[in-house]
Design an enzyme around this catalytic site. Structure first.
Site, PDB file in Angstrom:
ATOM      1  N   ASP A  13      13.999  -0.690  -2.901  1.00 25.64           N
ATOM      2  CA  ASP A  13      12.827  -0.270  -3.651  1.00 25.64           C
ATOM      3  C   ASP A  13      12.554   1.191  -3.283  1.00 25.64           C
ATOM      4  O   ASP A  13      12.987   1.657  -2.221  1.00 25.64           O
ATOM      5  CB  ASP A  13      11.639  -1.161  -3.269  1.00 25.64           C
ATOM      6  CG  ASP A  13      10.348  -0.694  -3.906  1.00 25.64           C
ATOM      7  OD1 ASP A  13      10.337  -0.477  -5.122  1.00 25.64           O
ATOM      8  OD2 ASP A  13       9.363  -0.522  -3.166  1.00 25.64           O
ATOM      9  N   THR A  28       9.162   3.243  -3.700  1.00 24.27           N
ATOM     10  CA  THR A  28       7.868   3.545  -3.109  1.00 24.27           C
ATOM     11  C   THR A  28       7.570   2.643  -1.911  1.00 24.27           C
ATOM     12  O   THR A  28       7.548   1.429  -2.028  1.00 24.27           O
ATOM     13  CB  THR A  28       6.751   3.385  -4.156  1.00 24.27           C
ATOM     14  OG1 THR A  28       7.069   4.178  -5.293  1.00 24.27           O
ATOM     15  CG2 THR A  28       5.410   3.819  -3.583  1.00 24.27           C
ATOM     16  N   ASP A  88       8.902  -3.617   0.072  1.00 23.32           N
ATOM     17  CA  ASP A  88       7.679  -3.768   0.869  1.00 23.32           C
ATOM     18  C   ASP A  88       6.500  -4.332   0.105  1.00 23.32           C
ATOM     19  O   ASP A  88       5.544  -4.815   0.708  1.00 23.32           O
ATOM     20  CB  ASP A  88       7.278  -2.409   1.458  1.00 23.32           C
ATOM     21  CG  ASP A  88       6.720  -1.472   0.397  1.00 23.32           C
ATOM     22  OD1 ASP A  88       7.341  -1.365  -0.685  1.00 23.32           O
ATOM     23  OD2 ASP A  88       5.675  -0.851   0.645  1.00 23.32           O
TER      24      ASP A  88
END
Length: 648
Positions: A308, A310, A507
């Protein structure tokens, strides 16, 4: 009776029996035969082993310990009581060695559980009360004294706190936290007493999650270990076949007995679980939680990594990357004034600005006469100055940029950056540029994964393609998929997984489905992310990306050590069987030889607990020099009464 105690008792009986029998044999006492003593000392081991094998057989499991039972029984039937007692000692000694090896491998995991917080000092109407940690409720104000564990997750109320987080995230040096920062349970107060507000109950806090993961790590069985069990099981019929052939060709049943003795792999197959538990323990020391040895086994075979963007490859928030300063102005003073004004703002960027100023030890002033223009910025007074901060239109209106500011404006014209303009008494004094910057360790992590054998790197993000391509180019990734919805992320992970074992690193809550779909999901959990942590197989507790590469390297090293132990042990046992079949090894010598092989492979498996190369790298970076000092903070217990704290 406790099984480890029983195994030690059997070893003691066998050793005493051997010694007593040798003493009788040497003294020539005629009324007592040493063979009878050796037989009597062997029988408890034989009976206990037979019961254990029957119990395993009843639940559908057959172990290679059956070879030990056959060899001891055959030795007794053939009148080779000395060989029988030596086999009994080697078998019982092997089981005790198993207990010691497993205990060593599990020690670090047990240490995490044993140091779980148990009490908290809670603010009450009477001042303070000490309560069990499970009675703490969200919103309670708690006093944490010097040297104490933080009982639950919370938010720091006081201006600052110094925390030793080594037991939770593996960072060796204490970290300074500021008011409003999130705090984790299980970390240690390495400074003065402070007050925090509970943000989670004990069972939902960080340390409780660690304890649950540790329990899973100790009970789960990796596919590799199950394969090793089945592989070892082939040894039983092969051993009986070789022993039968040796007897048939030589006409000597003692040769068959020698083959059985050297084929007794008492703790051999335990080498795999010892290695895997050691690897899980090693990872835990680095702030990496593996949800069982199954996750470690799968991670060792990863060939594709999906990230991922960001919060994973980037820091996941606005970071100050540059300050354009007007002539006769100072950057730190402009930052101090901006942060002072932003204390009155509820904008998402305000906390980042205030924290940046405090990290630079700037003393903030109290803002006065503040007016907030929604979506545009703030105006107010700081000390004796009129200060305006926000968008270009708020600060400059229709005026053009001064010459000193034009180069910066051109530089960030097409960038995904946020620009905050600051004016003092109506004059533009500085421009602050904020960006979701790439993590400092992202490039090293990508290089580390490639050197570890990961062939394909993909970035998967919901952001626009321009920003994604820029980050991908700087990290030298193989592919970028932008504007992805959670469903798109799952589909991408499934497609990559169909071609090669794939790990997904993320996250956020929106990453949880993709983490669950991957061969191995790795959650960056330093900032919370309960949903992603629950869906993941591996959880990184520190707010760095490098542990992802460390986790892969630990997994591959652990699997390699386990494989070495099994292959080497079985190969040596096979060579010894052939030598025994040819008459070169007696049953007693074979028992001693086999025990040497077992000890060697278990000691090799214990190498998974340590990693000199990793520690060497950390020390070179200056991360490990004060590790011992930080660890010593766990023992710090200074007597500070609640009255010493002004809030109590």
């Amino acid at each position: 009776m406790n099984e480890p105690v029983l195994r030690r008792a059997l070893l003691a009986i066998a050793i005493l029996g051997l010694g007593f029998g040798i003493g009788v044999w040497q003294s020539g006492i005629g009324s007592i035969q040493p063979d009878a003593i050796w037989t009597a000392a062997t029988l408890p081991v034989v009976v206990t082993l037979a019961i254990s094998i029957l119990r395993d057989f009843w639940i559908g499991r057959i172990g290679v310990d059956a070879i030990a039972l056959v060899s001891m029984s055959a030795a007794l039937l053939l009148g080779q009581s000395l060989a029988a007692i030596v086999i009994a000692i080697m078998y019982a000694g092997g089981t005790v060695l198993e207990d010691l090896a497993r205990g060593r491998a599990e020690r670090n995991l047990r240490a995490l559980t044993d140091r779980a917080p148990r009490v908290a000092h809670r603010k009450s109407e009477d001042g303070k009360e000490t309560v069990p940690v499970d009675q703490v409720a969200v919103g309670d104000e708690l006093l944490v004294r010097a040297g104490e564990l933080l009982p639950v997750d919370g938010i720091l109320i006081d201006d600052s706190a110094l925390l030793d987080e080594s037991a939770v995230i593996g960072e060796p040096l204490p970290e300074r936290r500021s008011a409003g920062d999130a705090l984790r349970s299980g970390t240690v107060n390495a400074g003065e007493a402070f007050v925090m507000q509970a943000s989670a109950v004990a069972d939902k806090s960080t340390y409780a999650a660690i304890v649950r993961m540790v329990a899973a790590a100790q009970t789960a069985k990796a596919p590799f270990i199950r394969i090793a069990d089945r592989f070892a099981l082939l040894l039983l019929p092969v051993t009986l076949l070789v022993a039968g052939i040796a007897w048939y060709l030589s006409g000597d049943p003692i040769r068959a007995l020698a083959v059985l003795v050297v084929a007794t792999p008492c703790p051999l197959i335990l080498a795999a679980p010892v290695a895997f538990i050691g690897g899980v323990s090693r990872a835990a020391r680095a702030g990496i939680l593996m949800k069982g040895s199954t996750a470690l086994e799968a991670l060792a075979q990863i060939r594709t990594a999906i990230f991922d963007k960001t919060g994973t490859l980037t820091i996941g928030g606005a970071e100050l990357i540059e300050i354009d300063v007007a002539p006769n102005q100072e950057a730190d003073e402009l930052l101090r004034l901006l942060a002072s004004l932003e204390q009155a703002s509820h904008h998402v960027l305000a906390d980042s600005i205030v924290h940046t100023a405090r990290r630079r030890n700037l003393v903030l002033s109290r803002p006065r006469d503040v007016r907030e223009h929604r979506g545009e910025g703030l105006e107010g007074r700081i000390d004796q100055l009129s200060v305006a901060a926000g968008s270009r239109s708020l600060v400059l209106g229709d005026r053009s940029l001064p010459q000193w500011a034009k180069s910066g404006e051109e530089r960030y014209r097409n960038a995904q950056a946020l620009r905050v303009f600051l004016a003092l008494d109506g004059e533009l004094a500085g421009i602050f540029t904020f960006e979701d910057a790439i993590r400092e360790d992202a490039r090293d992590t990508v290089r580390g994964l490639r050197s570890a054998g990961v062939a394909r790197m993909v970035m998967l993000t919901g952001d626009d393609g321009t920003t994604a391509e820029k980050i991908s180019a700087s990290l030298d990734l193989d592919a970028v998929i932008a504007d992805a919805t959670p469903a798109d992320k799952v589909a991408t992970v499934e497609a990559e997984k169909a071609m090669a074992p794939t790990m997904m690193v993320g996250d956020g809550i929106n990453d949880a489905p993709a983490l669950a779909a991957a061969t191995v999901g790795i959650a960056m959990a330093a900032r919370g992310g309960t949903a992603s942590s629950e869906a993941a197989d591996v959880v990184v507790l520190t707010d760095r990306l490098q542990p992802v590469a460390d986790a892969l390297r630990i997994a591959r090293r652990t699997r390699g050590i386990a494989l070495q132990s099994i292959v080497a042990g079985l190969a040596l046992s096979g060579a010894a069987m052939i030598s025994a079949a040819l008459g070169h090894i007696t049953p007693v010598a074979g028992a001693l030889l086999q025990e040497g092989i077992d000890v060697a492979v278990i000691l090799n498996a214990l190498r998974a607990l340590g990693d000199w190369h990793f520690e060497h790298i950390r020390s070179e970076k200056g991360e490990g020099h004060d590790a011992g000092k930080a660890g010593g903070l766990h023992q710090m217990q200074r007597d500070q009464s609640p009255a010493a704290h002004p809030k109590w």
